[in-house]
Design a protein around this motif. Structure first.
Motif, mmCIF file in Angstrom:
data_model
loop_
_atom_site.group_PDB
_atom_site.id
_atom_site.type_symbol
_atom_site.label_atom_id
_atom_site.label_comp_id
_atom_site.label_asym_id
_atom_site.label_seq_id
_atom_site.Cartn_x
_atom_site.Cartn_y
_atom_site.Cartn_z
ATOM 1 N N PHE A 112 0.597 -1.211 -0.048
ATOM 2 C CA PHE A 112 0.019 -0.043 0.175
ATOM 3 C C PHE A 112 0.670 0.998 -0.107
ATOM 4 O O PHE A 112 0.489 2.331 -0.935
ATOM 5 C CB PHE A 112 -1.114 -0.534 1.170
ATOM 6 C CG PHE A 112 -2.200 -0.780 1.214
ATOM 7 C CD1 PHE A 112 -2.989 -0.598 -0.256
ATOM 8 C CD2 PHE A 112 -2.447 -1.221 1.775
ATOM 9 C CE1 PHE A 112 -4.077 -1.487 -0.056
ATOM 10 C CE2 PHE A 112 -3.423 -2.598 1.980
ATOM 11 C CZ PHE A 112 -4.596 -2.191 0.670
ATOM 12 N N GLU A 115 2.174 1.907 -3.241
ATOM 13 C CA GLU A 115 1.729 2.283 -4.602
ATOM 14 C C GLU A 115 1.223 3.793 -3.940
ATOM 15 O O GLU A 115 1.207 4.329 -5.391
ATOM 16 C CB GLU A 115 0.042 1.324 -3.773
ATOM 17 C CG GLU A 115 -0.847 1.472 -4.960
ATOM 18 C CD GLU A 115 -2.175 2.829 -5.131
ATOM 19 O OE1 GLU A 115 -2.372 3.087 -5.855
ATOM 20 O OE2 GLU A 115 -1.967 3.399 -4.040
ATOM 21 N N THR A 156 0.254 -0.674 -10.081
ATOM 22 C CA THR A 156 -0.968 -2.262 -10.061
ATOM 23 C C THR A 156 -0.935 -3.605 -9.594
ATOM 24 O O THR A 156 -0.908 -4.244 -9.270
ATOM 25 C CB THR A 156 -0.650 -2.244 -11.843
ATOM 26 O OG1 THR A 156 -1.077 -0.969 -12.361
ATOM 27 C CG2 THR A 156 -1.910 -3.197 -12.378
ATOM 28 N N VAL A 159 -1.292 -3.145 -5.858
ATOM 29 C CA VAL A 159 -2.701 -3.579 -5.907
ATOM 30 C C VAL A 159 -2.953 -5.433 -5.344
ATOM 31 O O VAL A 159 -3.693 -5.707 -5.549
ATOM 32 C CB VAL A 159 -3.772 -2.943 -6.538
ATOM 33 C CG1 VAL A 159 -4.989 -3.078 -6.346
ATOM 34 C CG2 VAL A 159 -2.842 -1.544 -5.922
ATOM 35 N N ASN A 163 -4.318 -8.247 -3.159
ATOM 36 C CA ASN A 163 -5.475 -9.104 -3.504
ATOM 37 C C ASN A 163 -5.056 -11.092 -3.855
ATOM 38 O O ASN A 163 -5.607 -11.060 -3.169
ATOM 39 C CB ASN A 163 -5.691 -9.442 -5.044
ATOM 40 C CG ASN A 163 -7.156 -9.811 -5.280
ATOM 41 O OD1 ASN A 163 -6.849 -10.942 -5.686
ATOM 42 N ND2 ASN A 163 -8.364 -9.102 -4.915
#
Length: 215
Positions: A112, A115, A156, A159, A163
């Motif tokens: 995070f 990002e 990208t 993130v 996931n």
């Protein structure tokens, strides 16, 4: 079970899920879906702008240069809107999923954070690129697009890494109900992040029950 017993259990059932939580999460789903569309443009536009700008310089194509400039302006508008929706999502993650972020925030903090840094790098060089029209040497101006493209891909990846971690949790141990032995790099580069990044179609699966995530 008697009606009286059901009546006694009703207050307990209503306290398991705070009032308004489901509509709030539905709102988050809407804002997340909108943000995904904007993020896709943010990742794709720098590469498209680079190709058009390079063609304009290499072949003296004024139309290609005009297209690159126009795409850059559109990218800036979408980037600004995406920044707002992304900021909203950062608050929604903490407020609506406290069981996840509260317990595993230290595990997920690295991707995070990276990002967020990627976002700022992209914003800085996008601003330089827009301001550089007619003010910078053509080839030097073109190079400003490269950090934008790299930052978009890195963001990208970060993130998708979160996931992928939800599908294959790693980089921590749970001892006596506490998350310990945290290795943020192992969590970020978990076993399936490369596969999901290559596919580009990540599918999340929860690592805890909804009741636990709500606490």
């Amino acid at each position: 079970m008697s009606t009286a017993a059901l009546t006694d259990l009703l207050p307990l059932a209503t306290t398991l899920e705070p009032e308004g939580l489901l509509p709030a999460r539905q709102q988050m789903a809407l804002s997340l879906g909108w943000h995904i569309v904007l993020a896709c443009f943010g990742v794709a536009f720098p590469a498209m702008i680079f190709v058009a700008h390079w063609r304009g310089i290499a072949r003296g194509d004024a139309v290609a240069l005009g297209l690159a400039q126009r795409w850059a302006k559109v990218s800036a508008v979408l980037f600004a809107i995406g920044a707002v929706s992304g900021t909203v999502l950062s608050f929604e993650m903490g407020l609506l999923w406290p069981g996840l972020m509260g317990e595993f925030g230290d595990v997920l903090g690295l991707p995070f954070a990276l990002e967020g840094l990627s976002f700022f790098v992209e914003a800085i060089f996008l601003g330089i690129y827009l301001y550089g029209w007619g003010r910078m040497p053509p080839r030097q101006h073109l190079l400003m697009v490269i950090p934008m493209a790299i930052a978009g891909v890195v963001g990208t990846f970060c993130v998708i890494s979160v996931n992928a971690w939800m599908n294959a949790p790693s980089g921590f141990r749970i001892i006596d109900g506490e998350v310990t032995d945290i290795d943020p790099w192992a969590a970020m580069f978990n076993g399936i992040v490369v596969l999901q990044f290559a596919q580009g179609l990540p599918q999340a699966s929860p690592i805890a029950s909804p009741q636990r995530l709500q606490r």
